[in-house]
Enzyme design. Structure first.
Site, mmCIF file in Angstrom:
data_model
loop_
_atom_site.group_PDB
_atom_site.id
_atom_site.type_symbol
_atom_site.label_atom_id
_atom_site.label_comp_id
_atom_site.label_asym_id
_atom_site.label_seq_id
_atom_site.Cartn_x
_atom_site.Cartn_y
_atom_site.Cartn_z
ATOM 1 N N ILE A 245 45.132 71.279 -3.247
ATOM 2 C CA ILE A 245 46.337 72.085 -3.034
ATOM 3 C C ILE A 245 47.284 71.862 -4.213
ATOM 4 C CG2 ILE A 245 48.204 72.609 -1.413
ATOM 5 C CD1 ILE A 245 45.311 72.954 -0.233
ATOM 6 N N ASN B 177 52.972 63.887 7.419
ATOM 7 C CA ASN B 177 52.565 64.487 6.139
ATOM 8 C C ASN B 177 52.693 63.536 4.953
ATOM 9 O OD1 ASN B 177 52.356 66.839 4.045
ATOM 10 N ND2 ASN B 177 54.331 65.867 3.634
ATOM 11 N N LYS C 116 42.250 58.053 4.296
ATOM 12 C CA LYS C 116 42.196 59.353 4.975
ATOM 13 C C LYS C 116 41.075 59.367 6.034
ATOM 14 C CE LYS C 116 45.727 61.258 3.016
ATOM 15 N NZ LYS C 116 46.911 61.621 3.812
ATOM 16 N N TYR D 26 41.883 55.619 -1.406
ATOM 17 C CA TYR D 26 42.517 56.818 -0.834
ATOM 18 C C TYR D 26 41.607 57.472 0.206
ATOM 19 C CZ TYR D 26 44.608 61.506 -0.577
ATOM 20 O OH TYR D 26 45.168 62.690 -0.132
ATOM 21 N N VAL E 202 58.817 55.840 5.289
ATOM 22 C CA VAL E 202 57.964 55.806 6.484
ATOM 23 C C VAL E 202 57.301 54.443 6.700
ATOM 24 C CG1 VAL E 202 57.496 58.301 6.603
ATOM 25 C CG2 VAL E 202 55.950 56.809 5.290
ATOM 26 N N SER F 18 42.380 64.550 4.687
ATOM 27 C CA SER F 18 41.932 65.111 3.407
ATOM 28 C C SER F 18 40.442 65.362 3.494
ATOM 29 C CB SER F 18 42.209 64.136 2.257
ATOM 30 O OG SER F 18 41.534 64.569 1.084
HETATM 31 N N1 LIG Z 1 47.682 68.208 -2.586
HETATM 32 C C1 LIG Z 1 46.423 68.033 -2.204
HETATM 33 O O1 LIG Z 1 45.499 68.547 -2.858
HETATM 34 C C2 LIG Z 1 46.094 67.240 -0.963
HETATM 35 C C3 LIG Z 1 44.755 67.157 -0.611
HETATM 36 C C4 LIG Z 1 44.403 66.437 0.517
HETATM 37 C C5 LIG Z 1 45.369 65.831 1.298
HETATM 38 N N2 LIG Z 1 46.675 65.921 0.930
HETATM 39 C C6 LIG Z 1 47.646 65.218 1.787
HETATM 40 O O2 LIG Z 1 48.705 66.080 2.149
HETATM 41 C C7 LIG Z 1 49.921 65.339 2.293
HETATM 42 C C8 LIG Z 1 50.995 65.948 1.416
HETATM 43 O O3 LIG Z 1 50.532 65.920 0.071
HETATM 44 P P1 LIG Z 1 51.239 66.696 -1.129
HETATM 45 O O4 LIG Z 1 50.153 67.243 -1.951
HETATM 46 O O5 LIG Z 1 52.314 67.587 -0.640
HETATM 47 O O6 LIG Z 1 51.838 65.434 -1.915
HETATM 48 P P2 LIG Z 1 53.131 65.260 -2.854
HETATM 49 O O7 LIG Z 1 53.491 66.542 -3.480
HETATM 50 O O8 LIG Z 1 52.801 64.073 -3.708
HETATM 51 O O9 LIG Z 1 54.238 64.861 -1.790
HETATM 52 C C9 LIG Z 1 54.098 63.676 -1.045
HETATM 53 C C10 LIG Z 1 55.304 63.559 -0.148
HETATM 54 O O10 LIG Z 1 55.178 62.335 0.604
HETATM 55 C C11 LIG Z 1 56.403 61.617 0.442
HETATM 56 N N3 LIG Z 1 56.233 60.191 0.595
HETATM 57 C C12 LIG Z 1 55.358 59.366 -0.024
HETATM 58 N N4 LIG Z 1 55.536 58.101 0.353
HETATM 59 C C13 LIG Z 1 56.560 58.112 1.256
HETATM 60 C C14 LIG Z 1 57.210 57.117 2.007
HETATM 61 N N5 LIG Z 1 56.870 55.834 1.903
HETATM 62 N N6 LIG Z 1 58.209 57.493 2.851
HETATM 63 C C15 LIG Z 1 58.575 58.792 2.967
HETATM 64 N N7 LIG Z 1 57.989 59.784 2.259
HETATM 65 C C16 LIG Z 1 56.999 59.437 1.421
HETATM 66 C C17 LIG Z 1 56.853 61.971 -0.954
HETATM 67 O O11 LIG Z 1 58.203 61.588 -1.156
HETATM 68 P P3 LIG Z 1 58.760 61.175 -2.635
HETATM 69 O O12 LIG Z 1 59.129 62.458 -3.326
HETATM 70 O O13 LIG Z 1 59.921 60.297 -2.337
HETATM 71 O O14 LIG Z 1 57.647 60.458 -3.345
HETATM 72 C C18 LIG Z 1 56.608 63.464 -0.945
HETATM 73 O O15 LIG Z 1 57.625 64.148 -0.253
HETATM 74 C C19 LIG Z 1 49.571 63.888 1.922
HETATM 75 O O16 LIG Z 1 49.324 63.140 3.081
HETATM 76 C C20 LIG Z 1 48.310 64.049 1.100
HETATM 77 O O17 LIG Z 1 47.518 62.875 1.103
HETATM 78 C C21 LIG Z 1 47.061 66.609 -0.181
#
Ligand SMILES: NC(=O)c1ccc[n+]([C@@H]2O[C@H](COP(=O)([O-])OP(=O)(O)OC[C@H]3O[C@@H](n4cnc5c(N)ncnc54)[C@H](OP(=O)(O)O)[C@@H]3O)[C@@H](O)[C@H]2O)c1
Length: 240
Positions: free
Chosen positions: A181, A83, A152, A148, A57, A135
């Site tokens: 999450i 996302n 956000k 971070y 991205v 977030s």
């Molecule tokens: N989990 C939580 O508690 C939480 C809380 C607040 C906000 N969020 C937000 O929710 C969203 C999803 O988080 P998640 O928990 O599902 O995270 P995750 O399990 O770490 O997954 C992150 C996803 O983003 C992709 N990604 C990262 N950099 C990228 C790039 N340069 N180009 C394309 N894809 C990329 C990753 O791909 P790769 O597999 O290739 O790395 C992966 O598919 C994020 O924006 C995160 O900040 C999550």
């Protein structure tokens, strides 16, 4: 079938929240263009309703080519879910410029780029829904997450501004603000800190990717037809 006939682009769909959103959108009748940066990483999910789009991205040219391809193949784009995200924690005094740039490249600059590309298509059709993953820390802050949380916070501001500017074109822009999450990202804080963090959640459990995806589904669907500029927490009553 809340998204019957709708065309969606979701970034970061090979795992976590993005994967759950892609699956839920397909279940609800959408045609999903699913982004991942690892070539072939969506092979097990690909179908006639889920079309992989492999690009990083942060590559603005590739992002443009992806949106142009969707426009060419479908003639429209109804929903963008920004996302993909990265999280790197460090205490104040220990954060180098390289880390800040890496975080902002994915969490802010790529989101802004895709938002603009999608808005161009959506303006012409006079409709659309853009959903950004923010977030809880982008609203409340959190020790150890200066870069971070700032990234956000930028997503929150961008969402509110874009909502104001795009509302006359019937394009809605909202953010989902997850708390904690159960994904690789959250688990990356280390198992020893997970229990401590759960104690800070009112509901005393982590959220699931599917629960987060359901809020994206609501915002993508016509159920939220008059909802824009909102930052919707999905946090089980978390205190950060
Ligand atoms: N989990 C939580 O508690 C939480 C809380 C607040 C906000 N969020 C937000 O929710 C969203 C999803 O988080 P998640 O928990 O599902 O995270 P995750 O399990 O770490 O997954 C992150 C996803 O983003 C992709 N990604 C990262 N950099 C990228 C790039 N340069 N180009 C394309 N894809 C990329 C990753 O791909 P790769 O597999 O290739 O790395 C992966 O598919 C994020 O924006 C995160 O900040 C999550």
């Amino acid at each position: 079938m809340l998204l019957a006939g709708k065309i969606a682009l979701i970034t970061g769909t090979n795992r976590g929240i993005g994967r759950a959103a892609a699956e839920l959108f397909v279940e609800n009748g959408a045609l999903v263009y699913a982004n991942a940066r690892g070539e072939g990483s969506l092979a097990d999910q690909a179908s006639d309703r889920l079309i992989p789009l492999y690009f990083d991205v942060t590559d603005a040219q590739a992002a443009k080519a992806a949106v142009m391809r969707i426009k060419k193949e479908q003639g429209r784009l109804d929903c963008l879910v920004n996302n993909a995200g990265v999280m790197k924690d460090a205490l104040i005094g220990m954060i180098d410029a390289h880390t800040v740039r890496d975080i902002f490249a994915v969490n802010v600059f790529a989101v802004m780029e895709l938002l603009q590309l999608a808005a161009r298509v959506m303006k012409k059709q006079n409709s659309g829904s853009i959903i950004n993953l923010a977030s809880i820390v982008g609203v409340n802050g959190n020790a150890g997450q200066l870069a971070y949380s700032a990234s956000k916070g930028a997503v929150v501001a961008m969402t509110r501004t874009a909502a104001k500017e795009l509302a006359p074109f019937n394009i809605r822009v909202n953010a989902v603000a997850p708390g904690m999450i159960d994904t690789d990202m959250f688990r990356s804080i280390g198992e020893s800190r997970v229990a401590e963090q759960i104690a800070r959640i009112g509901m005393r459990r982590l959220g699931t990717p599917a629960e987060t995806a359901r809020t994206c589904l609501y915002l993508a669907s016509d159920l939220s037809a008059y909802v824009t500029g909102q930052i919707i927490g999905v946090d089980g009553g978390a205190i950060v």
